[in-house]
Write an enzyme that holds these catalytic residues in place. Structure first.
Site, short mmCIF file in Angstrom:
data_model
loop_
_atom_site.label_atom_id
_atom_site.label_comp_id
_atom_site.label_asym_id
_atom_site.label_seq_id
_atom_site.Cartn_x
_atom_site.Cartn_y
_atom_site.Cartn_z
N LYS A 1 -4.23 -10.77 22.18
CA LYS A 1 -4.95 -10.05 23.00
C LYS A 1 -5.45 -10.97 24.48
CE LYS A 1 -6.02 -7.49 18.97
NZ LYS A 1 -6.37 -8.07 17.64
N GLU B 1 0.93 -1.20 -0.05
CA GLU B 1 0.21 -0.07 0.00
C GLU B 1 0.97 1.21 -0.05
OE1 GLU B 1 -0.32 -2.54 1.68
OE2 GLU B 1 -2.44 -2.85 2.55
N TRP C 1 -1.65 -6.68 25.13
CA TRP C 1 -0.97 -7.37 23.76
C TRP C 1 0.21 -8.07 24.13
CZ3 TRP C 1 -1.58 -2.42 20.43
CH2 TRP C 1 -2.69 -2.08 19.74
#
Lengths: 559, 559
Positions: A450, A339, A455
């Protein structure tokens, strides 16, 4: 009559690929491009290249390519591919290099979405083309390169030999000035979560990206401890050209007038031979490529000292970096996404910092994800979009802005909106942010575990577990957990002789002694379960396919 | 839904000065800026600089600066000037650095045309400001820098002390994202033919220009015989900041994180001292500056070896270049115009060429006008606009295209049209074009002598005549001639002891022996007349004022 709010353009203001091409012709007509085909290694000059680019444009034009038509390619890193990289966008059309590592049905999907009208295919991929072309109705012509002879049809569509086309239809072609915002290329992400997603970039985006890499490496890496790449360097384009612009090298190399080597189909011996014969001074690639070059049975016969390797695609393992440095190579990391065209960061610290660092500190900094290159704004943010502290510890998502970040996911407004929320492009990569502005990616957002609202980095755990002597391969996923939501589970492939010994207890003992007790990993990160497997499923880019693994193992703790 | 004809922008796409500023703050907060004022030499960090830029913007905003308001400056190369270079355009307003070397009535003309609303003036120019301000009705505020105390009014307008303003009104200021095409700066040409002409450039133009210089010098000059400037270098900004962007250094230096020295009012001893103390590695300027530094009575005490000098403004005389090389300096030439922001070429040959050249050949190539930098298209054309042969002999006009060439002459559509005829910007400079793509300027179009339909280069003749031992200064103009239209006339200032000896016969004997007989100058170029004068009138940029001389001597052959 007063000052305008916007200064209009005069001719020659546009940042287009044609400017790179014209400059190369003007200043470096006798510089060499070396290419390897099935017949051997050949060379021609920038001037020859420019001439063939023009003839290719003429030939494509005579086949009816016009407007924003998409031209697809399936090829290795060849001079043909390079010619297509220039001729097609410079005509005003759009090049769609097809990722030949995707599954055929994924390729069909991308080519249909892109509505490719021409396919240029290397003879090595004729079988793939035969399978794909009948399912892509928009394809009107197939052109074959590196072939002794070409069938009259491929997949039911009229086929041509590239060289015949150039001879028969390759007249003069005058490239017109283009709007710099005109789309130039389309690429598809490798789609580890669902179908591949299409992105496209304008001439402006491609050119500014190449320009930024070039000047960042030239200026930023200066100094006795730095790494510099300038017009004197010899570039070998190793990153497949079907991956996002081969990371920009087809443009940055030609732009700076470097001798450029297109090594064709991967073969470690042939690549090593090219490095030697052509005095290659730098190349980029995924860690696997470096590993294959360094572990080739004849690798030690080749002098790699001074050769620069820019690592991308995934983190550069410390062991591999050390192996390369022992051979005298200079390695550092770059980072980006399809991207983002792709480069966002390079792990070359500013000169002032270099001077303050020991060689060992510098070594580790060059393994980080790096510093933003010119015109890249970067931030690491928490789940509310607020910057995390620059403490080298707190995990957050990497968000970016740069002139070359994709405007959208093609025909997918929903994913576009999600990625661009809040005016920043969300990379989906989780990183820590250091006081000096560099970042280190710890995980993909979708791979992070999670656990109880916190995290756990699967990558960090994998890195630690991989240092156990019995581990050949490891991947860590989050499995559903009734109390914590998710908990880490490690899937390990044992080295010979270690079968049956890599128990949860053994791995956690190793992690505790070597990481937890040293404060390098929190105790609560220790995997709930370690499962021995014989092999791991891989994605088209050679990484462990966590999507498949999660489907298979996500309930292993719930049972 | 299909591909757009133009890819729209996302946030962070804009090429604005703010991006340079933000990057510098992010990556190089502790890098130094050294500045010299009337009180001495001081230093602060990029971080301090960024903070003061923000406070200046806040102060100017509180004085009512808004929209495209023009802020004029009269200053040396100081940190104040640098702060204004960033704060004003980043606010969205337009900085107009006034060329303090113009005649006061010319300054009044430019400031009235620009409609400057604020003037920031160094105490050294207070007298000039007192004379000018009453004649520029648009000026609402005057701000004084480098002053012990500030009068309450300057030229009848409310005056402030810069430092007081920053203290009292210098709060936080949030720079907004700007359209990259927004005008950022205005400059006026020195107007050797008529009134000064105004040009303006957008953020995009300023940024791309700086980026191109930076990467051209970093990459292009690489190699053992090359000259490189990278982030490790120490920049001293010598070109006056009231000349077109000080040639881009206030941006390219900060962009690459270089230690940057702002040496204040010219003083050869002080400049030499700064070079020594701050370990300056490069600076740019007109030949006169280099000459003054090399001939300062104490010059020899300073080690200049390794210091890079980029020459511009006029040709670098061979003798001066040799003098600099004997001191170990590295010199090369750059070229540009106020209209072109300014740089178009640098006389750094591509690496491949460097390797093929002897040291002596390379020395002369570095004295040429040079090779186009990134994104500059250049051509040398005849009077019909057709390219002349690249033979190093045929004279033609230099025409250019680049993203940073001015869109127009401010409020002068006629001159704009003339300059931009045929889609190329006409520089008015006459040059020869070499096979390697470099050019060498031989004359200004208005100074060339048109004799019987052919061109005679006044510069080339001046260069040859200046090598006569009796010549202190020389200028050659075209005088009206009944048969040939124009013929060359040389005006010479003799060295002591040569008074009365520099006759037409003597000079033409010298030229014949040393140039005509060696084929370096055609016989028909020999001047029709040599006239001894005691001095030559100079323009504001220190060149012989040929306009005045032509008025005085144009009939000397007609009589």
């Amino acid at each position: 009559m007063s000052l305008p709010e916007e200064v209009p353009d005069r001719p020659g203001s546009e940042l287009t690929i044609t400017r790179i091409y014209e400059r190369a012709k003007y200043l470096f007509p006798d510089q060499e491009i070396v290419y390897r085909t099935r017949r051997g290694v050949f060379r021609y000059t920038y001037s020859d290249f420019a001439d063939r680019v023009e003839r290719l444009a003429s030939a494509l034009s005579s086949l009816g390519v016009k407007g924003l038509d998409r031209v697809a390619t399936m090829d290795w890193n060849t001079h043909w591919h390079l010619e297509e990289y220039y001729a097609v966008p410079m005509m005003g059309a759009v090049l769609h290099p097809v990722n030949v590592r995707l599954a055929p049905q994924e390729i069909v999907y991308t080519m249909n979405q892109a509505e490719d009208s021409v396919l240029i295919v290397n003879a090595d991929f004729l079988q793939l083309a035969e399978a794909v072309v009948p399912n892509v109705k928009s394809i009107k012509h197939v052109i074959v390169v590196d072939a002794d002879s070409v069938p009259s049809k491929v997949g039911g569509v009229q086929a041509y030999h590239y060289e015949d086309l150039l001879k028969e239809r390759g007249g003069r072609f005058e490239f017109q000035a283009l709007n710099e915002r005109r789309p130039a290329f389309m690429f598809y992400t490798s789609g580890t979560t669902g179908l591949p997603k299409g992105v496209y970039h304008s001439h402006r985006q491609v050119v500014l990206h190449a320009f930024s890499i070039l000047s960042s490496v030239a200026g930023f890496g200066a100094g006795p401890k730095g790494i510099q790449i300038t017009s004197r360097d010899v570039s070998m384009i190793v990153v497949p050209m079907y991956h996002v612009y081969a990371w920009g090298f087809p443009f940055s190399s030609i732009m700076s007038g470097q001798k450029t080597v297109l090594p064709g189909r991967f073969d470690s011996k042939a690549y090593l031979e090219l490095i030697k014969q052509e005095k290659v001074t730098y190349f980029a690639g995924v860690p696997t490529i470096l590993y294959m070059l360094l572990t080739d049975p004849e690798s030690e016969k080749y002098d790699l000292s001074g050769v620069i390797f820019i690592n991308g695609g995934s983190a550069l393992p410390e062991g591999l970096a050390l192996m390369a440095e022992r051979r005298g190579m200079k390695v550092f990391v770059g980072y980006g996404l399809t991207e983002t065209a792709p480069v966002l960061t390079l792990a070359l610290p500013p000169s002032r910092l270099q001077d303050k660092l020991s060689d060992r500190e510098l070594f580790y900094i060059k393994l980080r994800t790096g510093y933003p290159i010119f015109f890249v704004d970067i931030a690491v943010v928490d789940q509310d979009g607020k910057p995390v502290p620059k403490d080298g510890k707190t995990l957050g998502e990497v968000v970016v802005r740069a002139p070359w970040v994709t405007y959208e996911y093609y025909k997918d407004p929903e994913k576009t909106e999600a990625a661009w929320r809040g005016g920043w492009f969300h990379t989906g990569d989780l990183a820590v942010w250091y006081p000096d502005g560099s970042i280190l990616i710890m995980d993909r957002e979708k791979d992070v575990i999670k656990s109880g609202g916190e995290w756990i980095s699967s990558l960090r755990l994998e890195d630690a577990i991989s240092q156990h002597p019995g581990i050949l391969m490891v991947t860590v996923i989050g499995a559903k957990h009734p109390k914590w939501g998710e908990r880490p589970v490690a899937l390990v492939v044992p080295r010979r002789g270690w079968e049956g010994k890599l128990t949860t207890e053994e791995i956690n003992r190793f992690l505790t002694e070597n990481f937890v007790n040293r404060g390098a990993i929190p105790k609560w990160w220790l995997p709930d379960k370690v499962i021995e497997v014989q092999s791991l499923p891989l994605t088209s880019t050679g990484k462990a396919d966590k999507k498949v693994l999660r489907a298979q193992y996500s309930d292993v703790l719930a049972k």
